[in-house]
Design a protein around this motif. Structure first.
Motif, PDB file in Angstrom:
ATOM      1  N   ARG A 158       0.842  -1.197   0.000  1.00 33.87           N
ATOM      2  CA  ARG A 158       0.000   0.000   0.000  1.00 33.87           C
ATOM      3  C   ARG A 158       0.882   1.254   0.000  1.00 33.87           C
ATOM      4  O   ARG A 158       0.631   2.205  -0.742  1.00 33.87           O
ATOM      5  CB  ARG A 158      -0.930  -0.015   1.214  1.00 33.87           C
ATOM      6  N   LYS A 159       1.936   1.208   0.825  1.00 31.62           N
ATOM      7  CA  LYS A 159       2.889   2.318   0.845  1.00 31.62           C
ATOM      8  C   LYS A 159       3.550   2.487  -0.522  1.00 31.62           C
ATOM      9  O   LYS A 159       3.688   3.619  -1.021  1.00 31.62           O
ATOM     10  CB  LYS A 159       3.954   2.054   1.911  1.00 31.62           C
ATOM     11  N   GLU A 160       3.968   1.377  -1.134  1.00 30.34           N
ATOM     12  CA  GLU A 160       4.604   1.456  -2.448  1.00 30.34           C
ATOM     13  C   GLU A 160       3.635   1.988  -3.503  1.00 30.34           C
ATOM     14  O   GLU A 160       4.022   2.761  -4.383  1.00 30.34           O
ATOM     15  CB  GLU A 160       5.135   0.081  -2.853  1.00 30.34           C
ATOM     16  N   LEU A 161       2.385   1.592  -3.429  1.00 25.37           N
ATOM     17  CA  LEU A 161       1.375   2.058  -4.382  1.00 25.37           C
ATOM     18  C   LEU A 161       1.166   3.561  -4.258  1.00 25.37           C
ATOM     19  O   LEU A 161       1.096   4.277  -5.278  1.00 25.37           O
ATOM     20  CB  LEU A 161       0.059   1.318  -4.140  1.00 25.37           C
ATOM     21  N   LEU A 162       1.076   4.062  -3.041  1.00 28.91           N
ATOM     22  CA  LEU A 162       0.903   5.504  -2.845  1.00 28.91           C
ATOM     23  C   LEU A 162       2.110   6.276  -3.371  1.00 28.91           C
ATOM     24  O   LEU A 162       1.967   7.353  -3.958  1.00 28.91           O
ATOM     25  CB  LEU A 162       0.672   5.806  -1.362  1.00 28.91           C
ATOM     26  N   LEU A 163       3.299   5.724  -3.210  1.00 23.76           N
ATOM     27  CA  LEU A 163       4.498   6.374  -3.744  1.00 23.76           C
ATOM     28  C   LEU A 163       4.524   6.315  -5.270  1.00 23.76           C
ATOM     29  O   LEU A 163       5.003   7.248  -5.924  1.00 23.76           O
ATOM     30  CB  LEU A 163       5.754   5.723  -3.163  1.00 23.76           C
ATOM     31  N   ALA A 164       4.020   5.215  -5.842  1.00 24.04           N
ATOM     32  CA  ALA A 164       3.930   5.125  -7.311  1.00 24.04           C
ATOM     33  C   ALA A 164       3.011   6.214  -7.849  1.00 24.04           C
ATOM     34  O   ALA A 164       3.292   6.818  -8.902  1.00 24.04           O
ATOM     35  CB  ALA A 164       3.428   3.741  -7.714  1.00 24.04           C
ATOM     36  N   LEU A 165       1.925   6.483  -7.139  1.00 24.02           N
ATOM     37  CA  LEU A 165       1.017   7.562  -7.547  1.00 24.02           C
ATOM     38  C   LEU A 165       1.727   8.912  -7.466  1.00 24.02           C
ATOM     39  O   LEU A 165       1.532   9.779  -8.333  1.00 24.02           O
ATOM     40  CB  LEU A 165      -0.223   7.574  -6.654  1.00 24.02           C
ATOM     41  N   LYS A 166       2.558   9.086  -6.457  1.00 25.77           N
ATOM     42  CA  LYS A 166       3.328  10.328  -6.312  1.00 25.77           C
ATOM     43  C   LYS A 166       4.277  10.515  -7.495  1.00 25.77           C
ATOM     44  O   LYS A 166       4.421  11.629  -8.022  1.00 25.77           O
ATOM     45  CB  LYS A 166       4.114  10.285  -4.997  1.00 25.77           C
ATOM     46  N   ILE A 167       4.905   9.421  -7.918  1.00 28.15           N
ATOM     47  CA  ILE A 167       5.821   9.480  -9.062  1.00 28.15           C
ATOM     48  C   ILE A 167       5.075   9.896 -10.332  1.00 28.15           C
ATOM     49  O   ILE A 167       5.559  10.711 -11.120  1.00 28.15           O
ATOM     50  CB  ILE A 167       6.508   8.110  -9.251  1.00 28.15           C
ATOM     51  N   LEU A 168       3.890   9.341 -10.522  1.00 29.67           N
ATOM     52  CA  LEU A 168       3.056   9.745 -11.656  1.00 29.67           C
ATOM     53  C   LEU A 168       2.657  11.206 -11.539  1.00 29.67           C
ATOM     54  O   LEU A 168       2.670  11.960 -12.524  1.00 29.67           O
ATOM     55  CB  LEU A 168       1.793   8.867 -11.716  1.00 29.67           C
ATOM     56  N   ASP A 169       2.292  11.613 -10.344  1.00 28.01           N
ATOM     57  CA  ASP A 169       1.816  12.981 -10.112  1.00 28.01           C
ATOM     58  C   ASP A 169       2.902  14.013 -10.392  1.00 28.01           C
ATOM     59  O   ASP A 169       2.610  15.143 -10.786  1.00 28.01           O
ATOM     60  CB  ASP A 169       1.343  13.105  -8.659  1.00 28.01           C
ATOM     61  N   GLU A 170       4.163  13.596 -10.208  1.00 26.70           N
ATOM     62  CA  GLU A 170       5.280  14.513 -10.462  1.00 26.70           C
ATOM     63  C   GLU A 170       5.775  14.444 -11.896  1.00 26.70           C
ATOM     64  O   GLU A 170       6.795  15.051 -12.242  1.00 26.70           O
ATOM     65  CB  GLU A 170       6.421  14.191  -9.488  1.00 26.70           C
ATOM     66  N   ASP A 171       5.082  13.662 -12.742  1.00 26.82           N
ATOM     67  CA  ASP A 171       5.372  13.587 -14.186  1.00 26.82           C
ATOM     68  C   ASP A 171       6.742  13.009 -14.523  1.00 26.82           C
ATOM     69  O   ASP A 171       7.341  13.358 -15.549  1.00 26.82           O
ATOM     70  CB  ASP A 171       5.231  14.966 -14.846  1.00 26.82           C
ATOM     71  N   HIS A 172       7.246  12.108 -13.688  1.00 24.94           N
ATOM     72  CA  HIS A 172       8.503  11.435 -14.025  1.00 24.94           C
ATOM     73  C   HIS A 172       8.285  10.378 -15.108  1.00 24.94           C
ATOM     74  O   HIS A 172       9.218  10.026 -15.827  1.00 24.94           O
ATOM     75  CB  HIS A 172       9.100  10.777 -12.776  1.00 24.94           C
ATOM     76  N   ILE A 173       7.082   9.869 -15.213  1.00 24.29           N
ATOM     77  CA  ILE A 173       6.729   8.832 -16.184  1.00 24.29           C
ATOM     78  C   ILE A 173       5.238   8.916 -16.468  1.00 24.29           C
ATOM     79  O   ILE A 173       4.462   9.344 -15.611  1.00 24.29           O
ATOM     80  CB  ILE A 173       7.096   7.423 -15.636  1.00 24.29           C
ATOM     81  N   GLN A 174       4.846   8.528 -17.680  1.00 25.54           N
ATOM     82  CA  GLN A 174       3.426   8.477 -18.017  1.00 25.54           C
ATOM     83  C   GLN A 174       2.845   7.135 -17.572  1.00 25.54           C
ATOM     84  O   GLN A 174       3.542   6.116 -17.549  1.00 25.54           O
ATOM     85  CB  GLN A 174       3.227   8.658 -19.525  1.00 25.54           C
ATOM     86  N   LEU A 175       1.570   7.129 -17.259  1.00 24.26           N
ATOM     87  CA  LEU A 175       0.918   5.920 -16.756  1.00 24.26           C
ATOM     88  C   LEU A 175       1.119   4.728 -17.687  1.00 24.26           C
ATOM     89  O   LEU A 175       1.454   3.625 -17.240  1.00 24.26           O
ATOM     90  CB  LEU A 175      -0.577   6.175 -16.551  1.00 24.26           C
ATOM     91  N   ALA A 176       0.925   4.941 -18.979  1.00 26.37           N
ATOM     92  CA  ALA A 176       1.038   3.838 -19.948  1.00 26.37           C
ATOM     93  C   ALA A 176       2.453   3.276 -20.021  1.00 26.37           C
ATOM     94  O   ALA A 176       2.650   2.118 -20.395  1.00 26.37           O
ATOM     95  CB  ALA A 176       0.599   4.310 -21.332  1.00 26.37           C
ATOM     96  N   ASP A 177       3.449   4.078 -19.650  1.00 28.30           N
ATOM     97  CA  ASP A 177       4.847   3.654 -19.726  1.00 28.30           C
ATOM     98  C   ASP A 177       5.380   3.144 -18.391  1.00 28.30           C
ATOM     99  O   ASP A 177       6.525   2.690 -18.310  1.00 28.30           O
ATOM    100  CB  ASP A 177       5.728   4.816 -20.194  1.00 28.30           C
ATOM    101  N   MET A 178       4.565   3.201 -17.353  1.00 27.97           N
ATOM    102  CA  MET A 178       5.015   2.796 -16.012  1.00 27.97           C
ATOM    103  C   MET A 178       4.907   1.276 -15.886  1.00 27.97           C
ATOM    104  O   MET A 178       3.994   0.733 -15.277  1.00 27.97           O
ATOM    105  CB  MET A 178       4.196   3.491 -14.931  1.00 27.97           C
ATOM    106  N   LYS A 179       5.884   0.612 -16.467  1.00 29.89           N
ATOM    107  CA  LYS A 179       5.915  -0.856 -16.482  1.00 29.89           C
ATOM    108  C   LYS A 179       7.028  -1.358 -15.565  1.00 29.89           C
ATOM    109  O   LYS A 179       8.014  -0.666 -15.309  1.00 29.89           O
ATOM    110  CB  LYS A 179       6.166  -1.363 -17.900  1.00 29.89           C
ATOM    111  N   GLY A 180       6.858  -2.601 -15.109  1.00 31.08           N
ATOM    112  CA  GLY A 180       7.880  -3.164 -14.252  1.00 31.08           C
ATOM    113  C   GLY A 180       7.641  -4.631 -13.983  1.00 31.08           C
ATOM    114  O   GLY A 180       6.927  -5.312 -14.726  1.00 31.08           O
TER     115      GLY A 180
END
Length: 328
Positions: A158-180
């Protein structure tokens, strides 16, 4: 009439069974919609924009395969020798030398800034993603949502998911490209979102910490992770050694550390019987599980690699690959 009724019952039971097979066996205690609504509220309270929240979860999918992978036992069925042969083929070594030479100017610049030898940056890159070739095809948001909802390790994911949303919110990566990976490890350095937040670097100063496609950011982020985790650029990771026949195996323990002269006094030598290095580094003896007694004297940098991934096999593979790559 009785036969028809029995047949209907059988078909109904089969249908229920098939539905059960297609439904993820989550350990969650509440319906997903309710759970997701609460998560969205928490994300908003953590400063994530409503636009990012709406787009991230618009088509979110729970992934059964992720749950199954998370439940697999971590124990390896390979011997140490089998693992090393598979993970470090000659092609990976040759490509590593080529990558070091092709990116030498950038790697040396990064190495100087963070105090990490370029060969170790390249080795981590090679072991993690085959130099960026295999970075994972899972949606990071879907994978982390699945694991956070599952409850087995819900708080962590849950903590990692919230941080992933923060990364998206700061425009470091686009949602469609956020693969892993299935566990949410991202990009060419395979950072979890928390590692991204703590260690990712915008080395090319374009406003984005891009560990997916920008080599400068990939290299600097990996080096920054090692540097902040205690890396020493005047040392290597370790070396294979030879023990005398009557050696006390209770001393083979990462918790037991001694300077070179003390190990030498106990009969520890280089492979072939040569003396250990004269520099009095402090080291510990390690025998990888399933390694048929193969023994290594490891230093502080080995412990630092373990902070990246708590696997003896992983740390050994990074150290060996760095040695084999050398200066290119």
């Amino acid at each position: 009439m009785a036969k028809k009724s029995a047949r209907s019952i059988i078909f109904s039971l089969v249908g229920i069974f098939l539905i059960a097979l297609s439904t993820p066996s989550f350990a969650a205690k509440e319906p997903f919609d309710q759970w997701l609504s609460k998560l969205k509220v928490e994300a908003r309270e953590n400063g994530i924009s409503q636009t990012t929240i709406d787009s991230a979860f618009a088509n979110v999918t729970l992934i059964e395969k992720v749950v199954k992978l998370d439940r697999k036992q971590p124990e390896t069925v390979q011997t140490f020798q089998e693992y090393m042969a598979q993970r470090l083929p000659q092609s990976l070594i040759d490509t590593g030398k080529t990558m070091l030479n092709q990116n030498r100017v950038l790697l040396e610049e990064v190495g100087r800034k963070y105090g990490v030898q370029p060969r170790f940056i390249v080795a981590l890159w090679g072991v993690e993603t085959r130099y960026g070739k295999y970075t994972g095809g899972f949606s990071v948001i879907d994978a982390l949502t699945t694991l956070a909802y599952d409850n087995r390790r819900a708080a962590y994911f849950r903590k990692e998911l919230l941080l992933a949303l923060k990364i998206l919110d700061e425009d470091h990566i686009q949602l469609a490209d956020m693969k892993g990976s299935w566990a949410g490890a991202m990009g060419q350095s395979q950072f979890m979102p928390s590692s991204f937040v703590n260690f990712a670097v915008d080395f090319d100063a374009d406003g984005r910490r891009d560990i997916w496609t920008t080599k400068a950011d990939v290299f600097a982020s990996a080096a920054n992770y090692l540097s902040k985790s205690g890396w020493k650029d005047d040392q290597t990771w370790g070396r294979e050694v030879q023990l005398p026949k009557d050696f006390d195996l209770s001393l083979v323990d990462l918790k037991i550390a001694k300077p070179m002269k003390e190990w030498e006094a106990l009969g520890v030598t280089k492979i072939g019987g040569g003396p250990l290095p004269s520099r009095q580094l402090v080291g510990s003896l390690v025998q990888p599980k399933g390694g048929n007694g193969q023994t290594f004297l490891v230093y502080d940098n080995y412990r630092t690699i373990l902070k990246w991934n708590r696997s003896t096999y992983f740390a050994m593979s990074v150290g060996h690959l760095a040695d084999l790559i050398g200066d290119g």
